[in-house]
Scaffold this motif. Structure first.
Motif, PDB file in Angstrom:
ATOM      1  N   GLN A   1       0.840  -1.184   0.000  1.00 30.62           N
ATOM      2  CA  GLN A   1       0.000   0.000   0.000  1.00 30.62           C
ATOM      3  C   GLN A   1       0.881   1.242   0.000  1.00 30.62           C
ATOM      4  OE1 GLN A   1      -0.588  -2.393   2.772  1.00 30.62           O
ATOM      5  NE2 GLN A   1      -1.620  -3.504   1.112  1.00 30.62           N
TER       6      GLN A   1
ATOM      7  N   VAL B   1       0.729   5.375   0.526  1.00 32.77           N
ATOM      8  CA  VAL B   1      -0.058   6.472   1.048  1.00 32.77           C
ATOM      9  C   VAL B   1       0.719   7.765   0.867  1.00 32.77           C
ATOM     10  CG1 VAL B   1      -1.219   7.454   3.052  1.00 32.77           C
ATOM     11  CG2 VAL B   1      -1.185   4.979   2.715  1.00 32.77           C
ATOM     12  N   GLN B   2       0.111   8.723   0.163  1.00 31.18           N
ATOM     13  CA  GLN B   2       0.769   9.969  -0.142  1.00 31.18           C
ATOM     14  C   GLN B   2       0.346  11.076   0.814  1.00 31.18           C
ATOM     15  OE1 GLN B   2       0.113   9.121  -4.870  1.00 31.18           O
ATOM     16  NE2 GLN B   2       0.673  11.202  -4.286  1.00 31.18           N
TER      17      GLN B   2
ATOM     18  N   CYS C   1       5.623   9.829   0.119  1.00 32.93           N
ATOM     19  CA  CYS C   1       4.918   8.585  -0.141  1.00 32.93           C
ATOM     20  C   CYS C   1       5.463   7.516   0.789  1.00 32.93           C
ATOM     21  CB  CYS C   1       5.098   8.177  -1.602  1.00 32.93           C
ATOM     22  SG  CYS C   1       4.328   6.615  -2.062  1.00 32.93           S
TER      23      CYS C   1
ATOM     24  N   TYR D   1       1.203  11.230  -8.482  1.00 37.18           N
ATOM     25  CA  TYR D   1       1.083   9.873  -7.980  1.00 37.18           C
ATOM     26  C   TYR D   1       2.460   9.278  -7.721  1.00 37.18           C
ATOM     27  CZ  TYR D   1      -3.580  10.179 -10.118  1.00 37.18           C
ATOM     28  OH  TYR D   1      -4.847  10.559 -10.480  1.00 37.18           O
TER      29      TYR D   1
ATOM     30  N   TRP E   1       0.224   1.808  -6.849  1.00 36.25           N
ATOM     31  CA  TRP E   1       0.093   3.251  -6.996  1.00 36.25           C
ATOM     32  C   TRP E   1      -0.515   3.884  -5.755  1.00 36.25           C
ATOM     33  CZ3 TRP E   1       1.691   5.847 -11.421  1.00 36.25           C
ATOM     34  CH2 TRP E   1       2.067   5.029 -12.487  1.00 36.25           C
ATOM     35  N   GLY E   2      -0.067   5.102  -5.445  1.00 30.48           N
ATOM     36  CA  GLY E   2      -0.673   5.878  -4.386  1.00 30.48           C
ATOM     37  C   GLY E   2      -1.989   6.468  -4.837  1.00 30.48           C
ATOM     38  N   GLN E   3      -2.671   7.140  -3.913  1.00 29.63           N
ATOM     39  CA  GLN E   3      -4.012   7.648  -4.200  1.00 29.63           C
ATOM     40  C   GLN E   3      -4.015   8.938  -5.002  1.00 29.63           C
ATOM     41  OE1 GLN E   3      -2.375   8.127  -1.405  1.00 29.63           O
ATOM     42  NE2 GLN E   3      -3.049   9.965  -0.313  1.00 29.63           N
TER      43      GLN E   3
ATOM     44  N   THR F   1      -2.287  13.116  -5.243  1.00 25.72           N
ATOM     45  CA  THR F   1      -2.450  14.350  -4.484  1.00 25.72           C
ATOM     46  C   THR F   1      -2.357  15.539  -5.433  1.00 25.72           C
ATOM     47  OG1 THR F   1      -1.668  15.624  -2.569  1.00 25.72           O
ATOM     48  CG2 THR F   1       0.009  14.560  -3.916  1.00 25.72           C
TER      49      THR F   1
END
Length: 124
Positions: free
Chosen positions: A3, A5-6, A22, A95, A114-116, A118
């Protein structure tokens, strides 16, 4: 499995700076590569910067060379993107991505996670 997370991003004026971060969690015991991509309004996602596990191999898009710096801390499983001298053209959703094979590079298909995303907005 992994996972991302940014954090970071926001609104700045042209010439300003922002730092994106990240954090990776899960099964991250391998020597994975990390990268940053962005998607500007009405455009496809494009490569920004990448770094392999050792940190000795970095790659930057021509549009950000000399302004952006990618770094990573493998003890914390984090990768950062320091963005200086920001331009309105840098406005995009950013990302982070991880390639568990450890190769990385500038291609979207090389990355597994991939991150969510921002938002970064640079005003003129």
């Amino acid at each position: 499995q992994v996972q991302l997370v940014q954090s970071g991003g926001g609104l700045v004026q042209a010439g300003g700076s922002l730092r994106l971060s990240c954090a990776a969690s899960g099964r991250t015991f391998g020597t994975y590569a990390m990268g940053w991509f962005r998607r500007a309004p009405g455009k496809e996602r494009e490569f920004v910067a990448g770094m392999r596990w050792s940190g000795g191999s970095t790659l930057y898009a021509d549009s950000v060379k000399g302004r952006f710096t990618i770094s990573r801390d493998n003890t914390k499983n984090t990768v950062d993107l320091q963005m200086n001298s920001l331009k309105p053209e840098d406005t995009a959703v950013y990302y982070c991505a991880a390639d568990l094979k450890g190769i990385g590079g500038d291609r979207l298909w090389a990355y597994d996670y991939w991150g969510q995303g921002t938002q970064v907005t640079v005003s003129s």
